[in-house]
Enzyme design. Structure first.
Site, PDB file in Angstrom:
ATOM      1  N   ARG A  25       0.837  -1.210   0.000  1.00  0.00           N
ATOM      2  CA  ARG A  25       0.000   0.000   0.000  1.00  0.00           C
ATOM      3  C   ARG A  25       0.872   1.260   0.000  1.00  0.00           C
ATOM      4  NH1 ARG A  25      -2.571  -0.827   4.801  1.00  0.00           N
ATOM      5  NH2 ARG A  25      -3.467   1.255   4.711  1.00  0.00           N
ATOM      6  N   ASN A  57     -10.520   1.767  -0.744  1.00  0.00           N
ATOM      7  CA  ASN A  57     -10.279   0.840   0.361  1.00  0.00           C
ATOM      8  C   ASN A  57      -8.800   0.574   0.610  1.00  0.00           C
ATOM      9  OD1 ASN A  57     -10.730  -0.672  -2.147  1.00  0.00           O
ATOM     10  ND2 ASN A  57     -10.369  -2.481  -0.911  1.00  0.00           N
ATOM     11  N   TYR A  58      -7.909   0.979  -0.295  1.00  0.00           N
ATOM     12  CA  TYR A  58      -6.468   0.878  -0.040  1.00  0.00           C
ATOM     13  C   TYR A  58      -6.001   2.006   0.893  1.00  0.00           C
ATOM     14  CZ  TYR A  58      -6.345  -1.823  -4.458  1.00  0.00           C
ATOM     15  OH  TYR A  58      -6.554  -2.710  -5.486  1.00  0.00           O
ATOM     16  N   GLN A  59      -6.791   3.067   0.969  1.00  0.00           N
ATOM     17  CA  GLN A  59      -6.453   4.252   1.769  1.00  0.00           C
ATOM     18  C   GLN A  59      -5.179   4.929   1.271  1.00  0.00           C
ATOM     19  OE1 GLN A  59      -6.465   2.469   5.692  1.00  0.00           O
ATOM     20  NE2 GLN A  59      -8.648   2.880   5.921  1.00  0.00           N
TER      21      GLN A  59
END
Length: 154
Positions: A25, A57-59
């Site tokens: 990420r 949703n990975y932020q």
């Protein structure tokens, strides 16, 4: 950096892209600071990477946004995604519309080159096609999305 055409979009992208998900990420997975994560994205761009993929949703959308904030927006191809289901519940058309605007805000851009519905299970294809695709088409017509995509899950 070698370039190629992204599918049928006509977009020219680097053969090596930078993904904002997975275990790393963009460094968040190893507890890197926001500044370190932004530096990683900038280094990739400096090396010739112009395709950056992220997702709500990975932020990592804010990281990507901060990394591209001082470069020509047209020099990068940004792909992002939103989940069709959250906590087992299908998202409404209004929620999907809001998620597009949220992504644009996090990224600090007026448009994304590719916007995907993310991890769509086969049993929800009809819902995605009939209820959500019109929302995406309206966002595309408004200039918020260049191309619409879908990622699947088995």
């Amino acid at each position: 950096m070698q370039r190629t055409t992204l599918g049928k979009t006509g977009l020219t992208v680097s053969r090596a892209g930078l993904g904002g998900g997975g275990n790393s990420r963009l460094g968040l997975g190893r507890r890197a600071t926001h500044k370190e994560c932004v530096s990683l994205v900038r280094e990739a761009i400096d090396l010739g990477v112009n395709f950056i993929d992220t997702a709500q949703n990975y932020q990592t959308e804010r990281i990507v946004g901060d990394a591209i904030s001082e470069i020509n927006r047209d020099s990068v191809v940004i792909s992002t995604k939103t989940l069709l289901r959250v906590d087992g519940q299908l998202r409404t058309p209004d929620q999907i519309s809001q998620s597009i605007d949220d992504s644009l805000q996090q990224l600090g851009v007026d448009y994304v080159d590719v916007f995907h519905l993310h991890a769509v299970l086969p049993e929800f294809y009809e819902y995605a096609l009939h209820e959500i695709a019109p929302v995406l088409a309206r966002a595309k017509a408004a200039g918020k999305i260049g191309h619409i995509g879908i990622t699947e899950s088995s």
